[in-house]
Design a protein around this motif. Sequence first.
Motif, mmCIF file in Angstrom:
data_model
loop_
_atom_site.group_PDB
_atom_site.id
_atom_site.type_symbol
_atom_site.label_atom_id
_atom_site.label_comp_id
_atom_site.label_asym_id
_atom_site.label_seq_id
_atom_site.Cartn_x
_atom_site.Cartn_y
_atom_site.Cartn_z
ATOM 1 N N GLN A 155 2.839 69.318 38.299
ATOM 2 C CA GLN A 155 3.214 69.391 39.711
ATOM 3 C C GLN A 155 2.020 69.059 40.603
ATOM 4 O O GLN A 155 2.168 68.327 41.593
ATOM 5 N N LEU A 156 0.849 69.594 40.262
ATOM 6 C CA LEU A 156 -0.350 69.310 41.054
ATOM 7 C C LEU A 156 -0.716 67.834 41.003
ATOM 8 O O LEU A 156 -1.120 67.252 42.019
ATOM 9 N N LYS A 157 -0.577 67.221 39.832
ATOM 10 C CA LYS A 157 -0.851 65.788 39.725
ATOM 11 C C LYS A 157 0.118 64.994 40.594
ATOM 12 O O LYS A 157 -0.273 64.039 41.256
ATOM 13 N N LYS A 158 1.397 65.386 40.605
ATOM 14 C CA LYS A 158 2.383 64.703 41.436
ATOM 15 C C LYS A 158 2.064 64.905 42.909
ATOM 16 O O LYS A 158 2.125 63.958 43.703
ATOM 17 N N ILE A 159 1.683 66.114 43.291
ATOM 18 C CA ILE A 159 1.316 66.397 44.684
ATOM 19 C C ILE A 159 0.105 65.544 45.078
ATOM 20 O O ILE A 159 0.096 64.936 46.153
ATOM 21 N N ALA A 160 -0.904 65.494 44.205
ATOM 22 C CA ALA A 160 -2.098 64.683 44.489
ATOM 23 C C ALA A 160 -1.715 63.209 44.627
ATOM 24 O O ALA A 160 -2.205 62.507 45.523
ATOM 25 N N SER A 161 -0.824 62.736 43.767
ATOM 26 C CA SER A 161 -0.365 61.346 43.837
ATOM 27 C C SER A 161 0.395 61.097 45.140
ATOM 28 O O SER A 161 0.193 60.071 45.791
ATOM 29 N N ASP A 162 1.253 62.042 45.524
ATOM 30 C CA ASP A 162 2.004 61.919 46.778
ATOM 31 C C ASP A 162 1.069 61.908 47.980
ATOM 32 O O ASP A 162 1.251 61.128 48.917
ATOM 33 N N VAL A 163 0.060 62.787 47.948
ATOM 34 C CA VAL A 163 -0.908 62.834 49.048
ATOM 35 C C VAL A 163 -1.647 61.506 49.149
ATOM 36 O O VAL A 163 -1.833 60.963 50.242
ATOM 37 N N GLU A 164 -2.051 60.969 48.013
ATOM 38 C CA GLU A 164 -2.764 59.683 48.015
ATOM 39 C C GLU A 164 -1.855 58.563 48.529
ATOM 40 O O GLU A 164 -2.273 57.735 49.335
ATOM 41 N N ALA A 165 -0.591 58.573 48.083
ATOM 42 C CA ALA A 165 0.353 57.548 48.552
ATOM 43 C C ALA A 165 0.574 57.681 50.054
ATOM 44 O O ALA A 165 0.584 56.682 50.778
ATOM 45 N N ASN A 166 0.737 58.902 50.526
ATOM 46 C CA ASN A 166 0.918 59.116 51.968
ATOM 47 C C ASN A 166 -0.319 58.686 52.735
ATOM 48 O O ASN A 166 -0.215 58.143 53.842
ATOM 49 N N SER A 167 -1.476 58.940 52.155
ATOM 50 C CA SER A 167 -2.723 58.529 52.795
ATOM 51 C C SER A 167 -2.773 57.013 52.930
ATOM 52 O O SER A 167 -3.157 56.490 53.975
ATOM 53 N N GLU A 168 -2.365 56.307 51.885
ATOM 54 C CA GLU A 168 -2.354 54.846 51.931
ATOM 55 C C GLU A 168 -1.349 54.352 52.971
ATOM 56 O O GLU A 168 -1.620 53.397 53.703
ATOM 57 N N VAL A 169 -0.188 55.026 53.047
ATOM 58 C CA VAL A 169 0.824 54.640 54.040
ATOM 59 C C VAL A 169 0.264 54.861 55.442
ATOM 60 O O VAL A 169 0.421 54.012 56.330
ATOM 61 N N LEU A 170 -0.408 55.993 55.643
ATOM 62 C CA LEU A 170 -0.996 56.271 56.953
ATOM 63 C C LEU A 170 -2.082 55.262 57.298
ATOM 64 O O LEU A 170 -2.179 54.804 58.434
ATOM 65 N N LYS A 171 -2.898 54.909 56.306
ATOM 66 C CA LYS A 171 -3.938 53.902 56.535
ATOM 67 C C LYS A 171 -3.305 52.570 56.928
ATOM 68 O O LYS A 171 -3.770 51.911 57.859
ATOM 69 N N ALA A 172 -2.266 52.190 56.210
ATOM 70 C CA ALA A 172 -1.594 50.918 56.506
ATOM 71 C C ALA A 172 -0.971 50.965 57.896
ATOM 72 O O ALA A 172 -1.066 49.999 58.662
ATOM 73 N N SER A 173 -0.347 52.089 58.215
ATOM 74 C CA SER A 173 0.281 52.242 59.535
ATOM 75 C C SER A 173 -0.772 52.180 60.638
ATOM 76 O O SER A 173 -0.585 51.511 61.660
ATOM 77 N N HIS A 174 -1.881 52.860 60.420
ATOM 78 C CA HIS A 174 -2.965 52.855 61.411
ATOM 79 C C HIS A 174 -3.538 51.442 61.560
ATOM 80 O O HIS A 174 -3.777 50.976 62.678
#
Length: 112
Positions: A37-56
């Motif tokens: 679960q923690l690995k999935k959460i970390a992966s989701d956070v990283e994916a969201n971070s990339e989405v936010l970077k792309a959006s920014h």
Amino acid sequence: MDSKSIENFLKMIIKIDDDTKSKVDSIESEIANRESQLKKIASDVEANSEVLKASHSKRLVERIKIDTEMEQEMIMKESDVLMSDMDRIFNEKKSKMIHRAFEKLSIGRWES
């Protein structure tokens, strides 16, 4: 101690050992599940971070594009004003030069 007591005592030890092994297995399984679960959460956070970077980045590019278009429009307006001024000056000078040329041609005709 008689053999029946020893046998019961050993059965209790084996039961405690089995219960302990079962609890340890259950805890290890829970730990593995939580790690997953923690690995999935970390992966989701990283994916969201990339989405936010792309959006920014997209917002920044759009802002730069708008600023560039505004700057271009301002430069074009300034250029149009300069071109109009230059055309006006050119036409004024051209008229004067044509007038002078006619005067010189007229003077040249009368002198002959």
